[in-house]
Write a protein that holds these residues in place. Structure first.
Motif, PDB file in Angstrom:
ATOM      1  N   ALA A  51       0.837  -1.187   0.000  1.00 44.66           N
ATOM      2  CA  ALA A  51       0.000   0.000   0.000  1.00 44.66           C
ATOM      3  C   ALA A  51       0.867   1.229   0.000  1.00 44.66           C
ATOM      4  CB  ALA A  51      -0.895  -0.002   1.239  1.00 44.66           C
ATOM      5  N   ALA A  52       0.503   2.197  -0.810  1.00 36.92           N
ATOM      6  CA  ALA A  52       1.233   3.452  -0.855  1.00 36.92           C
ATOM      7  C   ALA A  52       0.702   4.363   0.220  1.00 36.92           C
ATOM      8  CB  ALA A  52       1.065   4.090  -2.229  1.00 36.92           C
ATOM      9  N   PRO A  53       1.470   5.363   0.608  1.00 31.83           N
ATOM     10  CA  PRO A  53       0.946   6.365   1.526  1.00 31.83           C
ATOM     11  C   PRO A  53      -0.277   7.022   0.914  1.00 31.83           C
ATOM     12  CG  PRO A  53       3.324   6.565   1.273  1.00 31.83           C
ATOM     13  CD  PRO A  53       2.856   5.583   0.264  1.00 31.83           C
ATOM     14  N   ALA A  54      -1.167   7.495   1.759  1.00 26.88           N
ATOM     15  CA  ALA A  54      -2.394   8.094   1.253  1.00 26.88           C
ATOM     16  C   ALA A  54      -2.082   9.214   0.294  1.00 26.88           C
ATOM     17  CB  ALA A  54      -3.238   8.609   2.425  1.00 26.88           C
ATOM     18  N   GLY A  55      -2.682   9.115  -0.887  1.00 24.37           N
ATOM     19  CA  GLY A  55      -2.536  10.153  -1.893  1.00 24.37           C
ATOM     20  C   GLY A  55      -1.243  10.116  -2.645  1.00 24.37           C
ATOM     21  N   ARG A  58       3.295   4.629  -5.147  1.00 25.10           N
ATOM     22  CA  ARG A  58       4.556   3.958  -4.881  1.00 25.10           C
ATOM     23  C   ARG A  58       4.652   2.732  -5.748  1.00 25.10           C
ATOM     24  NH1 ARG A  58       4.258  -0.669  -2.201  1.00 25.10           N
ATOM     25  NH2 ARG A  58       2.545  -1.126  -0.773  1.00 25.10           N
ATOM     26  N   GLU A 121       3.602   6.636   6.789  1.00 22.81           N
ATOM     27  CA  GLU A 121       3.676   7.468   5.594  1.00 22.81           C
ATOM     28  C   GLU A 121       4.252   8.847   5.865  1.00 22.81           C
ATOM     29  OE1 GLU A 121      -0.628   9.426   5.090  1.00 22.81           O
ATOM     30  OE2 GLU A 121      -0.676   7.247   5.225  1.00 22.81           O
ATOM     31  N   ASP A 197      -3.174  -1.737   5.702  1.00 23.02           N
ATOM     32  CA  ASP A 197      -3.417  -2.248   4.359  1.00 23.02           C
ATOM     33  C   ASP A 197      -4.780  -2.931   4.242  1.00 23.02           C
ATOM     34  OD1 ASP A 197      -0.951  -1.461   3.319  1.00 23.02           O
ATOM     35  OD2 ASP A 197       0.013  -3.225   4.191  1.00 23.02           O
ATOM     36  N   ARG A 329      -8.232   6.062  -2.773  1.00 19.59           N
ATOM     37  CA  ARG A 329      -7.380   4.958  -2.351  1.00 19.59           C
ATOM     38  C   ARG A 329      -5.918   5.248  -2.693  1.00 19.59           C
ATOM     39  NH1 ARG A 329     -10.041   0.129  -1.408  1.00 19.59           N
ATOM     40  NH2 ARG A 329     -12.295   0.258  -1.728  1.00 19.59           N
ATOM     41  N   PRO A 330      -5.001   4.735  -1.874  1.00 19.91           N
ATOM     42  CA  PRO A 330      -3.587   4.816  -2.239  1.00 19.91           C
ATOM     43  C   PRO A 330      -3.344   4.054  -3.545  1.00 19.91           C
ATOM     44  CG  PRO A 330      -3.850   4.174   0.066  1.00 19.91           C
ATOM     45  CD  PRO A 330      -5.203   4.091  -0.561  1.00 19.91           C
TER      46      PRO A 330
END
Length: 779
Positions: A51-55, A58, A121, A197, A329-330
């Motif tokens: 999962a990428a950081p919010a917004g 990655r 994040e 996640d 969503r990330p």
């Protein structure tokens, strides 16, 4: 950047720590390329995406640092490929052997350094983690653990016995297990790395339970089990175990000269894989789901088995999947496969961005094929093969280029649209490679009944004998192998099929074939649509009314979008009719870029090249069309012209003999073969006696004059044969009694021709011709 040290790779190690060309990590001293492949690649289970950081976007990856298991470390010896159950696909992937699944379990599971990042994040430096399996981030103090939460022998919910970890992705470890309730069937447990996640995995679980497709990994269950180290209850998705190899491993082995298939990895293999991937993407898009993270790591090549007799592609790891239009969503993406940051900022992730990842994936896989690398075959043989399939490879590259176009509006409209063109390209490459035709009706162009043969396939008109060059005997006339006029080409090329949602489509479906009448019908109907405007262009050209054609095109420019290939096609037709073949070629090249799998643009480009006196460019186009579809008679006549231009009479006749009996152009090809056998070629070469004997034999079997044994057409062709024989006589024989036999035949021929015309002048010319060939007598 550092150059990649792998043999045959010209890439560089990019900021991700992997090669931007072969997609593999740096080659360390003393290690084999295959040995440096990741366990995630050599395993067979779905690798998680982090999962990428919010917004923030990655890169997700399934590249664990542990060495690959022995089965993936070195490809098996190439043996004969096995093909099972082709199903509906005429190009099934070869079957291959795959080792015991439990051999994939990692003996020393470790997360690679590049995947070790802090889960916070807001961490100032997410890479500052101590070199240990668990602990706290040195930058922000957030706890972390990269140890597997399940151990071999663990039983989850009294059903799933864990064999061990086989891969690691951004969302955690992936485990091989056996289902005790289903005869110990292999399955996969995919766990979370931390609670943050959960939203990503919840959507992945929803998506997998709603998506039933043979090219998408299946989901069986959702279970919980306490972590062996912390006691914390973790959640796992129970998924289908997909035996086989990620396409990244298949490509890596191919680059090193190996192949699981028992045959070299070819472009056709890549396309077959791509078509199955596109089928899966289309299934997702129809349900408003975006895949987002397509790359070779996330595509498994699964060998045939008892439950499915086909080698099959499976999309795994839907951790990056998201509802279309979701901007909250990330993003789970891999940067070098995705669209630009600017496009994501402006549009977000879309169907167009999924199409881009498909194009990038296919492009990278192609670079591993023997067609690109030259592995498996001697250099000279590889060069010959490349020349033979060059047009098809260029078509494939155009598919990838359109899919990856910087302007999303210029990409394919969707996965199904891309697949239609890719299927045509696969047929083209395969037919160029082995010479076997593989026709398939076009969904875009209607077949043309017009034969662009410049009259070579027709019985000669009487004007050949009555309007020939002054002072040149008929036996000395060369074979007319001229090219069709630009206007004939413009009005004889295949016609685009009307878009069914255009209001004019119904009118055009029932419209008259008479061009002038069609112009009147369109005017009376009062339809002001793009299809009506395009129809006016074609009707104007066919009716000899360039002003009407130009007006139709001007209106089409205002109704069709600037990226509408139909606009480029009709621009090309208008330029071609005006004999501006260079401009026409540019427009047709644009159409080919938009429709790389279609025959019509290639035929148009071939005809343009002929008029631009570029036979070296025209012949490959004609050949690509003819090898793929032998119903396109215009292509074979283009090839015949090229062969005759270099004096290859036998080659021209052999090509004409390839026209199948079911073709509407079969009779024209047989007539042309007779004319080629008896004709004097552009270089002055006369036919041999054997050529004339063969022509006479062929003439007896031609269906002419409604099947009658005698008639006007047969008389004209027989006259050509007799003229050619007379032309072979030495001058002394032609002027002496030695030529009397042929003179008698020619006199009779010309008198028979005279009876075919009611024009007094032409009849008189033919009678004079008969008298000039009448043998000398002393009566």
């Amino acid at each position: 950047m550092t150059a990649c040290a792998r043999a045959g790779c010209a890439g560089s190690i990019d900021e991700t720590g992997y090669c931007d060309t072969c997609d593999l990590p740096p080659l360390s001293t003393g290690s084999s390329p295959a040995g440096s492949s990741s366990a995630g690649r050599s395993g067979a289970a779905p690798a998680g995406s982090g999962a990428a950081p919010a917004g923030a976007a990655r890169s997700s990856s399934a590249r664990p640092g542990a060495a690959s298991p022995p089965a993936a470390a070195s490809p098996p010896a190439a043996g004969p490929a096995r093909r099972r159950g082709a199903g509906d696909d005429p190009f099934p992937l070869p079957d291959f052997d795959f080792p015991d699944p439990e051999s994939l379990v990692l003996a020393d599971p470790r997360v690679p350094d590049r995947a070790r990042t802090c889960a916070n994040e807001r961490c100032a430096d997410r890479t500052r983690l101590p070199a240990q399996e668990s602990g706290h981030c040195l930058s922000c103090g957030t706890p972390f653990s990269f140890r597997p939460s399940l151990a071999p022998g663990d039983v989850v919910e009294q059903r799933y016995r864990v064999c061990g970890p086989i891969a690691h992705g951004g969302l955690g470890w992936v485990y091989l297990a056996r289902d005790g309730r289903l005869n110990d069937r292999y399955c996969v447990l995919k766990g979370l790395i931390d609670a943050s996640d959960a939203a990503l995995t919840a959507f992945e679980l929803w998506a997998l339970t709603q998506l039933d497709h043979p090219n998408i990994v299946g989901v069986y269950n959702f279970v919980r089990h306490p972590d062996a180290h912390t006691g914390e209850v973790r959640e796992y998705i129970v998924m289908e175990y997909v035996p086989g190899l990620p396409l990244s491993v298949v490509a890596a082995e191919a680059r090193e000269g190996g192949s699981r298939f028992g045959e070299p990895l070819r472009t056709e293999h890549v396309i077959t894989c791509g078509l199955q991937v596109l089928a899966a993407l289309a299934h997702l898009h129809e349900r408003d789901v975006l895949y987002c993270d397509l790359k070779p790591d996330n595509v498994m090549l699964r060998p045939a088995d008892r439950s499915d007799p086909d080698t099959r592609i499976k999309l795994i790891d839907l951790g990056g999947a998201r509802p279309a239009g979701d901007t909250t969503r990330p993003m789970v993406i891999t940067r070098r496969y995705q669209v630009s940051v600017a496009e994501i900022s402006a549009r977000g992730l879309t169907v167009a961005s999924d199409v881009h990842t498909a194009g990038e994936t296919l492009h990278r896989l192609y670079r591993a094929t023997a067609d690109h690398t030259g592995r498996h075959v001697p250099a000279e043989e590889h060069r010959r093969e490349q020349r033979r399939i060059a047009v098809g490879i260029a078509s494939f590259e155009l598919v990838c280029a359109r899919a990856r176009h910087p302007d999303p509006e210029r990409r394919f409209a969707g996965a199904a649209d891309m697949a239609r063109q890719l299927r045509g390209v696969r047929r083209e490459i395969a037919s160029l490679r082995d010479g076997r035709p593989r026709p398939e009706p076009s969904e875009v162009f209607a077949d043309s009944a017009v034969l662009l043969d410049a009259g070579l396939g027709a019985v000669p008109p009487l004007t050949r004998w009555t309007r020939g060059p002054a002072g040149v005997p008929p036996a000395e006339l060369p074979l007319d192998v001229g090219t069709p006029t630009p206007l004939a080409v413009a009005t004889g090329l295949p016609t685009p099929r009307p878009f069914p949602d255009d209001p004019a489509a119904g009118v055009l479906a029932t419209a008259t074939e008479d061009a002038r009448r069609l112009l009147v019908q369109l005017a009376e109907a009062g339809l002001d649509t793009a299809e009506a405007a395009f129809a006016r262009v074609r009707a104007g050209l066919a009716a000899g009314d360039p002003a009407a054609a130009a007006a139709g095109l001007a209106r089409a420019r205002g109704l069709a979008g600037p990226a509408d290939w139909r606009l480029w096609w009709h621009e090309g037709l208008l330029r071609l009719a005006a004999a501006d073949c260079a401009a026409a070629r540019r427009h047709f090249a644009d159409v080919r870029g938009a429709l790389p799998g279609e025959i019509a643009p290639e035929l148009a480009l071939a005809c343009c090249a002929e008029h631009l006196d570029d036979p070296g460019a025209a012949e490959p186009w004609h050949l690509a069309v003819w090898r793929r579809d032998r119903s396109v008679g215009s292509a074979v006549f283009g090839l015949v012209r090229a062969h005759l231009a270099r004096g290859d009479r036998a080659g021209a006749v052999a090509l004409l003999d390839e026209v199948p009996e079911v073709s509407r152009h079969h009779d024209a090809a047989r007539v042309a073969a007779v004319r080629v056998l008896v004709g004097r070629l552009p270089d002055g070469a006369r036919p041999s006696g054997a050529d004339l004997d063969e022509a006479a034999d062929r003439l007896t079997s031609l269906h002419l004059d409604g099947g009658e044994p005698t008639g006007e057409s047969r008389t004209r062709l027989e006259t050509l044969v007799h003229e050619a024989r007379f032309g072979l006589l030495p001058p002394a024989d032609a002027a002496s009694r030695a030529g009397d036999g042929l003179r008698v035949l020619l006199e009779a021929d010309y008198r028979a021709l005279a009876r075919q015309t009611s024009d007094r002048g032409r009849r008189s010319d033919l009678v004079d011709l008969a008298n000039r060939h009448r043998p000398f007598t002393f009566r």
